[in-house]
Design an enzyme around this catalytic site. Structure first.
Site, mmCIF file in Angstrom:
data_model
loop_
_atom_site.group_PDB
_atom_site.id
_atom_site.type_symbol
_atom_site.label_atom_id
_atom_site.label_comp_id
_atom_site.label_asym_id
_atom_site.label_seq_id
_atom_site.Cartn_x
_atom_site.Cartn_y
_atom_site.Cartn_z
ATOM 1 N N GLN A 1 0.825 -1.218 0.000
ATOM 2 C CA GLN A 1 0.000 0.000 0.000
ATOM 3 C C GLN A 1 0.861 1.271 0.000
ATOM 4 O O GLN A 1 0.486 2.280 -0.607
ATOM 5 C CB GLN A 1 -0.933 -0.009 1.212
ATOM 6 N N GLY B 1 17.301 2.856 -3.873
ATOM 7 C CA GLY B 1 18.684 3.204 -4.237
ATOM 8 C C GLY B 1 18.895 3.241 -5.746
ATOM 9 O O GLY B 1 19.681 4.053 -6.252
ATOM 10 N N SER C 1 7.630 30.044 -11.601
ATOM 11 C CA SER C 1 6.318 29.767 -10.984
ATOM 12 C C SER C 1 5.774 31.022 -10.309
ATOM 13 O O SER C 1 4.554 31.260 -10.300
ATOM 14 C CB SER C 1 6.440 28.626 -9.969
ATOM 15 N N GLU D 1 10.781 30.379 -19.121
ATOM 16 C CA GLU D 1 9.539 30.882 -19.733
ATOM 17 C C GLU D 1 8.564 31.409 -18.673
ATOM 18 O O GLU D 1 7.353 31.254 -18.774
ATOM 19 C CB GLU D 1 8.916 29.834 -20.661
HETATM 20 N N1 CAA Z 1 0.306 38.522 -22.323
HETATM 21 C C1 CAA Z 1 0.184 39.654 -23.061
HETATM 22 N N2 CAA Z 1 0.583 40.851 -22.612
HETATM 23 C C2 CAA Z 1 1.113 40.909 -21.376
HETATM 24 C C3 CAA Z 1 1.273 39.763 -20.566
HETATM 25 C C4 CAA Z 1 0.832 38.524 -21.086
HETATM 26 N N3 CAA Z 1 0.964 37.398 -20.389
HETATM 27 N N4 CAA Z 1 1.848 40.133 -19.403
HETATM 28 C C5 CAA Z 1 2.036 41.462 -19.464
HETATM 29 N N5 CAA Z 1 1.591 41.926 -20.659
HETATM 30 C C6 CAA Z 1 1.616 43.304 -21.155
HETATM 31 C C7 CAA Z 1 0.774 44.242 -20.294
HETATM 32 O O1 CAA Z 1 -0.576 44.241 -20.695
HETATM 33 C C8 CAA Z 1 1.474 45.567 -20.536
HETATM 34 O O2 CAA Z 1 1.098 46.079 -21.788
HETATM 35 P P1 CAA Z 1 0.352 47.512 -21.925
HETATM 36 O O3 CAA Z 1 1.196 48.496 -21.193
HETATM 37 O O4 CAA Z 1 0.269 47.734 -23.387
HETATM 38 O O5 CAA Z 1 -0.979 47.321 -21.266
HETATM 39 C C9 CAA Z 1 2.920 45.171 -20.682
HETATM 40 O O6 CAA Z 1 2.946 43.797 -21.018
HETATM 41 C C10 CAA Z 1 3.756 45.379 -19.424
HETATM 42 O O7 CAA Z 1 3.106 44.717 -18.385
HETATM 43 P P2 CAA Z 1 3.137 45.306 -16.917
HETATM 44 O O8 CAA Z 1 2.955 46.774 -16.929
HETATM 45 O O9 CAA Z 1 2.157 44.481 -16.145
HETATM 46 O O10 CAA Z 1 4.655 45.042 -16.502
HETATM 47 P P3 CAA Z 1 5.262 44.384 -15.211
HETATM 48 O O11 CAA Z 1 6.696 44.703 -15.244
HETATM 49 O O12 CAA Z 1 4.484 44.731 -13.985
HETATM 50 O O13 CAA Z 1 5.028 42.780 -15.444
HETATM 51 C C11 CAA Z 1 5.705 40.675 -16.379
HETATM 52 C C12 CAA Z 1 5.500 42.172 -16.589
HETATM 53 C C13 CAA Z 1 4.357 39.966 -16.529
HETATM 54 C C14 CAA Z 1 6.276 40.334 -15.023
HETATM 55 C C15 CAA Z 1 6.663 40.276 -17.487
HETATM 56 O O14 CAA Z 1 7.894 40.966 -17.338
HETATM 57 C C16 CAA Z 1 6.959 38.787 -17.542
HETATM 58 O O15 CAA Z 1 6.180 38.030 -18.088
HETATM 59 N N6 CAA Z 1 8.128 38.355 -17.013
HETATM 60 C C17 CAA Z 1 8.597 37.003 -17.178
HETATM 61 C C18 CAA Z 1 9.482 36.926 -18.385
HETATM 62 C C19 CAA Z 1 9.678 35.536 -18.859
HETATM 63 O O16 CAA Z 1 8.762 34.727 -18.905
HETATM 64 N N7 CAA Z 1 10.896 35.268 -19.299
HETATM 65 C C20 CAA Z 1 11.213 34.016 -19.878
HETATM 66 C C21 CAA Z 1 12.451 34.172 -20.671
HETATM 67 S S1 CAA Z 1 12.408 33.370 -22.201
HETATM 68 C C22 CAA Z 1 12.857 31.767 -21.910
HETATM 69 O O17 CAA Z 1 12.912 31.274 -20.823
HETATM 70 C C23 CAA Z 1 13.060 31.069 -23.171
HETATM 71 C C24 CAA Z 1 13.945 29.920 -23.196
HETATM 72 O O18 CAA Z 1 14.996 30.016 -23.790
HETATM 73 C C25 CAA Z 1 13.466 28.609 -22.700
#
Ligand code: CAA
Length: 382
Positions: A280, A341, A367, A364
């Site tokens: 279990q 192990g 969390s 991307e």
């Molecule tokens: N979809 C569409 N638009 C979005 C969005 C989403 N999920 N999240 C934010 N936006 C838009 C907002 O609407 C805003 O646009 P407007 O000013 O035109 O309304 C603009 O983006 C800026 O947003 P905020 O003012 O809310 O900005 P913020 O700094 O408070 O937050 C954030 C932004 C959501 C934290 C953003 O910076 C983010 O997503 N960060 C994470 C970045 C990320 O995922 N990086 C991954 C790197 S790539 C990678 O890993 C690839 C690889 O090689 C595997």
């Protein structure tokens, strides 16, 4: 309301991806992980099978399939080797999607076609040493010089960084406008001043390559601007929405792979006079692992279906990635425990799955970022 039935095409894709993963990817997975070897031949074959541009229209060399098909193929590939999964995911979601959605007909012909056909490989250059989660704070700069732009800066954590041919590079073109002053440029690997650094020595997904890229006086023609000057951040965010479905599917594949290995081992391993699957203590673990994996699958498919139906899927993609990445880490960890192990040694592969799983909670959008995206979206709509 979410309800779903797989089509014959979906089942065929699952079969093709499963057979390919088992016969072509699985045999070298342990060795490629150990030596951090990029799977050049495997990527070429994934291109031939149409896995590198799955959702791209056939007009531009793609397979013209839906996001559900993409989730299915990503799961099957990642179940066997999550490194191959991320290489495929970045090319599909973060490079091809943006080029098809925002590109000019000339850009699609020149860049999207070879990427979708798997003849060339793409990379997405958003993160920087001081701009990861806080992606609006781009330090990379681009200045206009006649009909050219000159890009300077540093990108890091670039998946496919040393192996790609075509890079989407985000840079600040008007600092005053904050994120509305970010522009996306298509940069070819051969551009002068474009210098990928050494491959990072990573905990997991070791067969994929990740590196920093220095850009020093990189000159690109204005035709290399994707989606208009100042339109870059929108491209980045919208690409990442779809990318999160790809990474959720990658995490789902890891969870499913670890779960299947745990079940198989528990039926073979005898302790206290019977297979441990009859104990279990093990049965409860397997039940929990299965629930987490299925929940992740449903959320991932729901996000894919919404995308296919052209409905808003921002929150659902973030939920899928948050849930599937957590499931991948927890299920892989528990799979090691079921193996005892043996789970701690390379040969049994579940330790690699745990190492591979961890990054799905980071790239991307961590969390923590998914929590921000989900809470913002739900508060907006309630
Ligand atoms: N979809 C569409 N638009 C979005 C969005 C989403 N999920 N999240 C934010 N936006 C838009 C907002 O609407 C805003 O646009 P407007 O000013 O035109 O309304 C603009 O983006 C800026 O947003 P905020 O003012 O809310 O900005 P913020 O700094 O408070 O937050 C954030 C932004 C959501 C934290 C953003 O910076 C983010 O997503 N960060 C994470 C970045 C990320 O995922 N990086 C991954 C790197 S790539 C990678 O890993 C690839 C690889 O090689 C595997």
């Amino acid at each position: 309301m979410f309800s779903y039935q797989f089509s014959e095409t979906h089942e065929m894709i699952r079969q093709t991806a499963r057979e390919f993963a088992q016969s072509e990817i699985a045999p070298s997975a342990i060795e490629r992980d150990e030596h951090s070897t990029f799977p050049t031949e495997i990527v070429k074959k994934m291109g031939e099978l149409g896995f590198m541009g799955m959702m791209v229209s056939p007009e531009y060399g793609g397979s013209g399939l839906d996001a559900v098909s993409y989730v299915i193929a990503m799961e099957e590939i990642s179940k066997v080797d999550a490194s191959c999964g991320v290489i495929m995911s970045v090319n599909n979601s973060l490079v091809c999607w943006g080029l098809e959605t925002f590109g000019t007909p000339e850009q699609k012909e020149r860049y999207l076609k070879p990427l979708a056909m798997g003849e060339k490989l793409g990379a997405f250059c958003l993160s920087e040493p001081e701009a990861g989660s806080d992606a609006t704070h781009q330090h990379t700069n681009a200045k206009q010089d006649g009909d050219h732009w000159v890009i300077d800066g540093m990108k890091n954590w670039i998946t496919n960084g040393t192996s790609a041919d075509i890079y989407l590079v985000f840079a600040q073109t008007d600092r005053e406008k904050r994120h509305k002053g970010i522009t996306c440029f298509i940069v070819e690997r051969t551009a002068e001043g474009f210098a990928p650094g050494k491959k990072e020595d990573k905990l997991g997904i070791r067969s994929s390559d990740t590196c920093s890229i220095a850009l020093s006086n990189v000159r690109v023609h204005q035709d290399a601007v994707l989606g208009g000057v100042g339109g870059g951040f929108k491209i980045a965010m919208e690409s990442l929405n779809g990318g999160r479905i790809g990474i959720a599917a990658q995490a789902l594949g890891i969870a499913q792979g670890a779960f299947e290995r745990a079940v198989a081992y528990s039926k073979e391993r005898v302790a206290f006079g019977k297979p441990i699957s009859e104990l279990q203590a093990i049965q409860f673990k397997l039940a929990d692992m299965s629930v987490k994996t299925e929940a992740a699958r449903l959320l991932t498919l729901r996000a894919a279906v919404l995308k296919d139906n052209h409905e808003n899927y921002v929150k659902e993609a973030a939920m899928a990635k948050l849930s599937a990445s957590k499931a991948a880490v927890e299920v892989a960890l528990e799979a090691i425990q079921v193996h005892g192990g043996y789970g701690y040694v390379r040969e049994y592969q579940v330790e690699r799955m745990l190492r591979d799983a961890k990054i799905t909670e980071i790239y991307e959008g961590t969390s923590e970022i998914q929590h921000i995206v989900i809470s913002r979206e739900l508060l907006k709509n309630m």
